[in-house]
Scaffold this motif. Sequence first.
Motif, PDB file in Angstrom:
ATOM      1  N   VAL A   1       2.217 -11.033  11.830  1.00 56.77           N
ATOM      2  CA  VAL A   1       2.846 -10.272  10.750  1.00 56.77           C
ATOM      3  C   VAL A   1       1.758  -9.621   9.899  1.00 56.77           C
ATOM      4  O   VAL A   1       1.822  -8.424   9.588  1.00 56.77           O
ATOM      5  N   ARG A   2       0.750 -10.403   9.550  1.00 57.86           N
ATOM      6  CA  ARG A   2      -0.347  -9.874   8.721  1.00 57.86           C
ATOM      7  C   ARG A   2      -1.095  -8.764   9.462  1.00 57.86           C
ATOM      8  O   ARG A   2      -1.419  -7.733   8.874  1.00 57.86           O
ATOM      9  N   ARG A   3      -1.353  -8.986  10.729  1.00 55.49           N
ATOM     10  CA  ARG A   3      -2.070  -7.974  11.522  1.00 55.49           C
ATOM     11  C   ARG A   3      -1.283  -6.671  11.594  1.00 55.49           C
ATOM     12  O   ARG A   3      -1.826  -5.583  11.383  1.00 55.49           O
ATOM     13  N   ALA A   4       0.001  -6.763  11.886  1.00 53.84           N
ATOM     14  CA  ALA A   4       0.838  -5.560  11.980  1.00 53.84           C
ATOM     15  C   ALA A   4       0.916  -4.842  10.632  1.00 53.84           C
ATOM     16  O   ALA A   4       0.880  -3.608  10.568  1.00 53.84           O
ATOM     17  N   THR A   5       0.977  -5.602   9.553  1.00 54.20           N
ATOM     18  CA  THR A   5       1.010  -5.009   8.219  1.00 54.20           C
ATOM     19  C   THR A   5      -0.296  -4.281   7.917  1.00 54.20           C
ATOM     20  O   THR A   5      -0.295  -3.176   7.359  1.00 54.20           O
ATOM     21  N   GLN A   6      -1.420  -4.863   8.313  1.00 59.26           N
ATOM     22  CA  GLN A   6      -2.717  -4.222   8.089  1.00 59.26           C
ATOM     23  C   GLN A   6      -2.852  -2.941   8.929  1.00 59.26           C
ATOM     24  O   GLN A   6      -3.367  -1.923   8.447  1.00 59.26           O
ATOM     25  N   VAL A   7      -2.387  -2.992  10.157  1.00 61.70           N
ATOM     26  CA  VAL A   7      -2.421  -1.798  11.008  1.00 61.70           C
ATOM     27  C   VAL A   7      -1.591  -0.695  10.364  1.00 61.70           C
ATOM     28  O   VAL A   7      -2.016   0.474  10.291  1.00 61.70           O
ATOM     29  N   LYS A   8      -0.427  -1.052   9.872  1.00 63.05           N
ATOM     30  CA  LYS A   8       0.448  -0.084   9.205  1.00 63.05           C
ATOM     31  C   LYS A   8      -0.246   0.526   7.994  1.00 63.05           C
ATOM     32  O   LYS A   8      -0.217   1.751   7.797  1.00 63.05           O
ATOM     33  N   GLU A   9      -0.915  -0.287   7.203  1.00 67.86           N
ATOM     34  CA  GLU A   9      -1.621   0.207   6.014  1.00 67.86           C
ATOM     35  C   GLU A   9      -2.792   1.115   6.387  1.00 67.86           C
ATOM     36  O   GLU A   9      -3.027   2.129   5.728  1.00 67.86           O
ATOM     37  N   ILE A  10      -3.508   0.759   7.446  1.00 67.82           N
ATOM     38  CA  ILE A  10      -4.638   1.589   7.890  1.00 67.82           C
ATOM     39  C   ILE A  10      -4.144   2.959   8.325  1.00 67.82           C
ATOM     40  O   ILE A  10      -4.728   3.991   7.949  1.00 67.82           O
TER      41      ILE A  10
END
Length: 172
Positions: A120-129
Motif C-alpha cells: 500500500v505504501r509503495r503504491a501510494t509513493q509511486v502515485k505521488e511520484i
Amino acid sequence: RPASAPLPPSLLLLLLLAAASSAAVSEGQALEPVALALARDAAALGAAVHQRLSAWSNATEAELEHRIGGYLERIDEAASSAWAWDSRSKELSAELAKAPAAADATQELRVELLRSDVQVRRATQVKEIFAVQVRVAKSLLDGIRQVTAWEDTAEQAHLEARRHLQALFAEK
C-alpha cells in the motif's frame, strides 16, 4: 517594446548592413534597393527561425502531452493497486483479530499483513511520484505554449514592421 528588451537579430542585421552600406550611398548609389534587399533577407531569416521554433514547439508539446498521458495511466494503476492492497490489509486485520494469539497462523497473518501494508505504501509513493511528474510536465508545457504565443506575436510585429518599411520605400 520595453527599453531593456534586446533588438531582434533581424533588425540588428538590418541596422548593421544599412550603416555599412552608407559608403555606397556616399558614392552616389541609392539606399532604397539595399534596404529593400536587407529587409527581404531579414524576412527570410525571420521566417525560417519562426518555422523552426514552431516545429520544435509542436513536436515538444506532442511529446509532453504523450508523457502526461502515460503518467496519468501510472497514477491510475498505482491508485488501483493501493486500493486493492489496502482492502487486503483490512481483511488480514479482521482475520488477525479473530485468530487466537498463540496460533502459528497468527504469525503468518502478521507477516502477510506487513507485506500488504508495504505494498500500500509503495503504491501510494509511486502515485505521488507520478503526480509530481505530471505537475512538472504540465508546467513545462505551459511555458512552451507561452513562448510559442510570444514568438507568434513577435513574428507578427516583425512582419508588420517590414511591411511598413517596404511601404516607406515604395512611397519614394
